[in-house]
Design a protein around this motif. Structure first.
Motif, mmCIF file in Angstrom:
data_model
loop_
_atom_site.group_PDB
_atom_site.id
_atom_site.type_symbol
_atom_site.label_atom_id
_atom_site.label_comp_id
_atom_site.label_asym_id
_atom_site.label_seq_id
_atom_site.Cartn_x
_atom_site.Cartn_y
_atom_site.Cartn_z
ATOM 1 N N LYS A 141 9.768 -74.946 -95.882
ATOM 2 C CA LYS A 141 8.436 -75.269 -96.398
ATOM 3 C C LYS A 141 7.392 -75.313 -95.286
ATOM 4 C CE LYS A 141 10.271 -77.901 -100.213
ATOM 5 N NZ LYS A 141 10.401 -79.216 -100.801
ATOM 6 N N LYS A 142 7.777 -74.857 -94.123
ATOM 7 C CA LYS A 142 6.884 -74.929 -92.966
ATOM 8 C C LYS A 142 5.591 -74.150 -93.205
ATOM 9 C CE LYS A 142 7.326 -74.642 -88.006
ATOM 10 N NZ LYS A 142 8.163 -74.235 -86.899
ATOM 11 N N ALA A 143 5.710 -72.995 -93.858
ATOM 12 C CA ALA A 143 4.529 -72.154 -94.093
ATOM 13 C C ALA A 143 3.561 -72.807 -95.078
ATOM 14 C CB ALA A 143 4.955 -70.793 -94.615
ATOM 15 N N ASP A 144 4.047 -73.698 -95.945
ATOM 16 C CA ASP A 144 3.178 -74.347 -96.927
ATOM 17 C C ASP A 144 2.169 -75.276 -96.261
ATOM 18 O OD1 ASP A 144 4.736 -73.035 -98.701
ATOM 19 O OD2 ASP A 144 5.705 -74.803 -99.552
ATOM 20 N N TRP A 147 -2.448 -74.306 -91.867
ATOM 21 C CA TRP A 147 -3.833 -74.153 -92.314
ATOM 22 C C TRP A 147 -4.238 -72.682 -92.378
ATOM 23 C CZ3 TRP A 147 -7.534 -71.941 -89.167
ATOM 24 C CH2 TRP A 147 -7.182 -71.780 -87.826
ATOM 25 N N ALA A 148 -3.534 -71.826 -91.578
ATOM 26 C CA ALA A 148 -3.805 -70.389 -91.623
ATOM 27 C C ALA A 148 -2.494 -69.665 -91.873
ATOM 28 C CB ALA A 148 -4.416 -69.925 -90.316
ATOM 29 N N VAL A 149 -2.503 -68.782 -92.865
ATOM 30 C CA VAL A 149 -1.285 -68.052 -93.220
ATOM 31 C C VAL A 149 -1.578 -66.568 -93.130
ATOM 32 C CG1 VAL A 149 0.412 -67.639 -95.028
ATOM 33 C CG2 VAL A 149 -0.577 -69.897 -94.772
ATOM 34 N N GLU A 150 -0.656 -65.828 -92.507
ATOM 35 C CA GLU A 150 -0.834 -64.389 -92.370
ATOM 36 C C GLU A 150 -0.641 -63.731 -93.734
ATOM 37 O OE1 GLU A 150 1.372 -60.719 -90.108
ATOM 38 O OE2 GLU A 150 1.445 -62.721 -89.219
ATOM 39 N N ASP A 161 -5.374 -58.997 -107.006
ATOM 40 C CA ASP A 161 -6.334 -58.662 -105.952
ATOM 41 C C ASP A 161 -6.053 -59.537 -104.735
ATOM 42 O OD1 ASP A 161 -8.425 -57.624 -104.603
ATOM 43 O OD2 ASP A 161 -9.970 -58.766 -105.682
ATOM 44 N N SER A 162 -6.160 -58.982 -103.521
ATOM 45 C CA SER A 162 -5.820 -59.725 -102.306
ATOM 46 C C SER A 162 -6.701 -60.957 -102.115
ATOM 47 C CB SER A 162 -5.907 -58.819 -101.084
ATOM 48 O OG SER A 162 -7.231 -58.368 -100.934
ATOM 49 N N ASP A 163 -7.909 -60.982 -102.677
ATOM 50 C CA ASP A 163 -8.763 -62.161 -102.560
ATOM 51 C C ASP A 163 -8.188 -63.333 -103.349
ATOM 52 O OD1 ASP A 163 -10.444 -60.671 -101.030
ATOM 53 O OD2 ASP A 163 -11.775 -60.142 -102.707
ATOM 54 N N LEU A 164 -7.514 -63.038 -104.445
ATOM 55 C CA LEU A 164 -6.992 -64.096 -105.313
ATOM 56 C C LEU A 164 -5.561 -64.493 -104.938
ATOM 57 C CD1 LEU A 164 -8.295 -62.678 -108.705
ATOM 58 C CD2 LEU A 164 -9.346 -64.427 -107.283
ATOM 59 N N MET A 165 -4.913 -63.716 -104.060
ATOM 60 C CA MET A 165 -3.508 -63.966 -103.736
ATOM 61 C C MET A 165 -3.376 -65.127 -102.742
ATOM 62 S SD MET A 165 -0.694 -61.328 -102.250
ATOM 63 C CE MET A 165 -1.586 -61.037 -100.769
ATOM 64 N N ASP A 166 -2.503 -66.098 -103.079
ATOM 65 C CA ASP A 166 -2.256 -67.245 -102.200
ATOM 66 C C ASP A 166 -0.809 -67.167 -101.701
ATOM 67 O OD1 ASP A 166 -2.185 -69.610 -100.856
ATOM 68 O OD2 ASP A 166 -2.296 -70.888 -102.637
ATOM 69 N N PRO A 167 -0.588 -66.909 -100.394
ATOM 70 C CA PRO A 167 0.794 -66.777 -99.876
ATOM 71 C C PRO A 167 1.622 -68.041 -100.080
ATOM 72 C CG PRO A 167 -0.814 -66.078 -98.239
ATOM 73 C CD PRO A 167 -1.570 -66.640 -99.360
ATOM 74 N N ARG A 168 0.962 -69.191 -99.999
ATOM 75 C CA ARG A 168 1.714 -70.445 -100.201
ATOM 76 C C ARG A 168 2.250 -70.520 -101.614
ATOM 77 N NH1 ARG A 168 -3.014 -72.083 -97.610
ATOM 78 N NH2 ARG A 168 -2.684 -72.580 -95.435
ATOM 79 N N LYS A 169 1.398 -70.149 -102.576
ATOM 80 C CA LYS A 169 1.812 -70.199 -103.984
ATOM 81 C C LYS A 169 2.932 -69.186 -104.228
ATOM 82 C CE LYS A 169 -0.070 -70.044 -108.659
ATOM 83 N NZ LYS A 169 0.962 -69.257 -109.244
ATOM 84 N N LEU A 170 2.843 -68.011 -103.608
ATOM 85 C CA LEU A 170 3.889 -67.005 -103.785
ATOM 86 C C LEU A 170 5.236 -67.524 -103.265
ATOM 87 C CD1 LEU A 170 2.043 -63.702 -102.802
ATOM 88 C CD2 LEU A 170 2.761 -64.420 -105.068
ATOM 89 N N ARG A 171 5.235 -68.147 -102.094
ATOM 90 C CA ARG A 171 6.481 -68.680 -101.540
ATOM 91 C C ARG A 171 7.036 -69.782 -102.428
ATOM 92 N NH1 ARG A 171 3.861 -68.347 -96.232
ATOM 93 N NH2 ARG A 171 4.601 -66.445 -95.268
ATOM 94 N N ARG A 172 6.166 -70.645 -102.922
ATOM 95 C CA ARG A 172 6.584 -71.715 -103.815
ATOM 96 C C ARG A 172 7.190 -71.132 -105.097
ATOM 97 N NH1 ARG A 172 1.739 -74.208 -104.522
ATOM 98 N NH2 ARG A 172 1.369 -74.406 -102.306
ATOM 99 N N ASP A 173 6.539 -70.099 -105.629
ATOM 100 C CA ASP A 173 7.040 -69.452 -106.847
ATOM 101 C C ASP A 173 8.400 -68.805 -106.612
ATOM 102 O OD1 ASP A 173 4.796 -70.263 -108.184
ATOM 103 O OD2 ASP A 173 3.760 -68.311 -108.046
ATOM 104 N N ARG A 175 10.659 -69.808 -104.450
ATOM 105 C CA ARG A 175 11.646 -70.897 -104.407
ATOM 106 C C ARG A 175 11.981 -71.390 -105.801
ATOM 107 N NH1 ARG A 175 8.687 -73.108 -100.113
ATOM 108 N NH2 ARG A 175 7.963 -74.783 -101.472
ATOM 109 N N LYS A 176 10.952 -71.544 -106.637
ATOM 110 C CA LYS A 176 11.185 -72.017 -108.010
ATOM 111 C C LYS A 176 12.023 -71.023 -108.793
ATOM 112 C CE LYS A 176 7.271 -75.109 -108.390
ATOM 113 N NZ LYS A 176 6.016 -75.416 -109.086
ATOM 114 N N LYS A 177 11.776 -69.709 -108.566
ATOM 115 C CA LYS A 177 12.573 -68.677 -109.235
ATOM 116 C C LYS A 177 14.049 -68.796 -108.830
ATOM 117 C CE LYS A 177 9.659 -64.834 -109.601
ATOM 118 N NZ LYS A 177 9.309 -63.495 -109.153
ATOM 119 N N LEU A 178 14.288 -68.992 -107.522
ATOM 120 C CA LEU A 178 15.666 -69.138 -107.049
ATOM 121 C C LEU A 178 16.332 -70.371 -107.653
ATOM 122 C CD1 LEU A 178 15.326 -68.207 -103.271
ATOM 123 C CD2 LEU A 178 16.508 -66.915 -105.039
ATOM 124 N N ILE A 179 15.585 -71.468 -107.781
ATOM 125 C CA ILE A 179 16.138 -72.690 -108.369
ATOM 126 C C ILE A 179 16.517 -72.451 -109.826
ATOM 127 C CG2 ILE A 179 15.568 -75.046 -109.080
ATOM 128 C CD1 ILE A 179 13.889 -75.252 -106.495
#
Length: 194
Positions: A141-144, A147-150, A161-173, A175-179
């Motif tokens: 969860k370090k990336a969550d 303050w700045a995510v690549e 659209d890349s403006d609406l994409m949140d990398p933190r939310k994608l990683r969280r999603d 993890r939830k999918k794997l669970i």
């Protein structure tokens, strides 16, 4: 002198015609001297004869032990014994190898190898502490918390659209999918084992 009922003390030096064989590593003495047949067969003298013979042999063994280098430690005298000379036979037979379980036979047939245990903790270079790999304050969860995510390159077709994409939310999603996938597999396993 007053008469007492104490037995007389025997000397600490014992003379034997044939010297004993000692194995100080096993605290053993082997007496090759033959027993006196007349004394052993006579029921009146047998006990006394064997007691004296045992006492003399034990005294010789103790003399040998005390001839080793002594060490004093906290008002205790210690003796370091050498390694054993004689090899004693095993009391029980050598255990037979265990028969492989059904899983071990299957794994060998399919070429499945056992994974080594990796452990739950990893070393975090930033905080200089060991942290959990997963779960509460886990390294996954370090990336969550950054303050700045690549952001990866241009989005492929079908993505938001890349403006609406949140990398933190994608990683969280992810993890939830794997669970959810893991829970579904556990449910199937429970149902198939019934």
């Amino acid at each position: 002198m007053s008469e007492t009922n104490e037995p007389e003390r025997k000397p600490v030096t014992v003379q034997k015609e044939i010297p004993l064989n000692f194995d100080l590593g096993l605290l053993a003495a082997y007496d090759p001297q033959p027993l006196d047949h007349l004394k052993v067969t006579d029921s009146a003298k047998r006990e006394e004869y064997l007691r004296e013979l045992t006492r003399d042999n034990v005294q010789l063994l103790v003399n040998q032990i005390l001839s080793l280098p002594l060490q004093k430690k906290d008002n205790i005298t210690l003796v370091t014994l050498p390694g054993p000379i004689f090899k004693l036979p095993r009391e029980k037979s050598i255990p037979k190898p265990k028969e492989p379980t059904r899983w071990e036979k299957f794994a060998a047939k399919k070429g499945i190898q056992k994974k080594g245990k990796e452990g739950k903790l990893v070393f975090d270079e930033e905080t200089q502490q060991w942290v959990n790999k997963w779960g509460y304050k886990g390294a996954n969860k370090k990336a969550d918390d950054q303050w700045a995510v690549e952001v990866p390159g241009a989005p492929s077709s079908g993505e938001q659209d890349s403006d609406l994409m949140d990398p933190r939310k994608l990683r969280r999603d992810e993890r939830k999918k794997l669970i959810k996938k893991n829970m579904l597999q556990q449910k199937r396993n429970r149902e198939s084992s019934k």
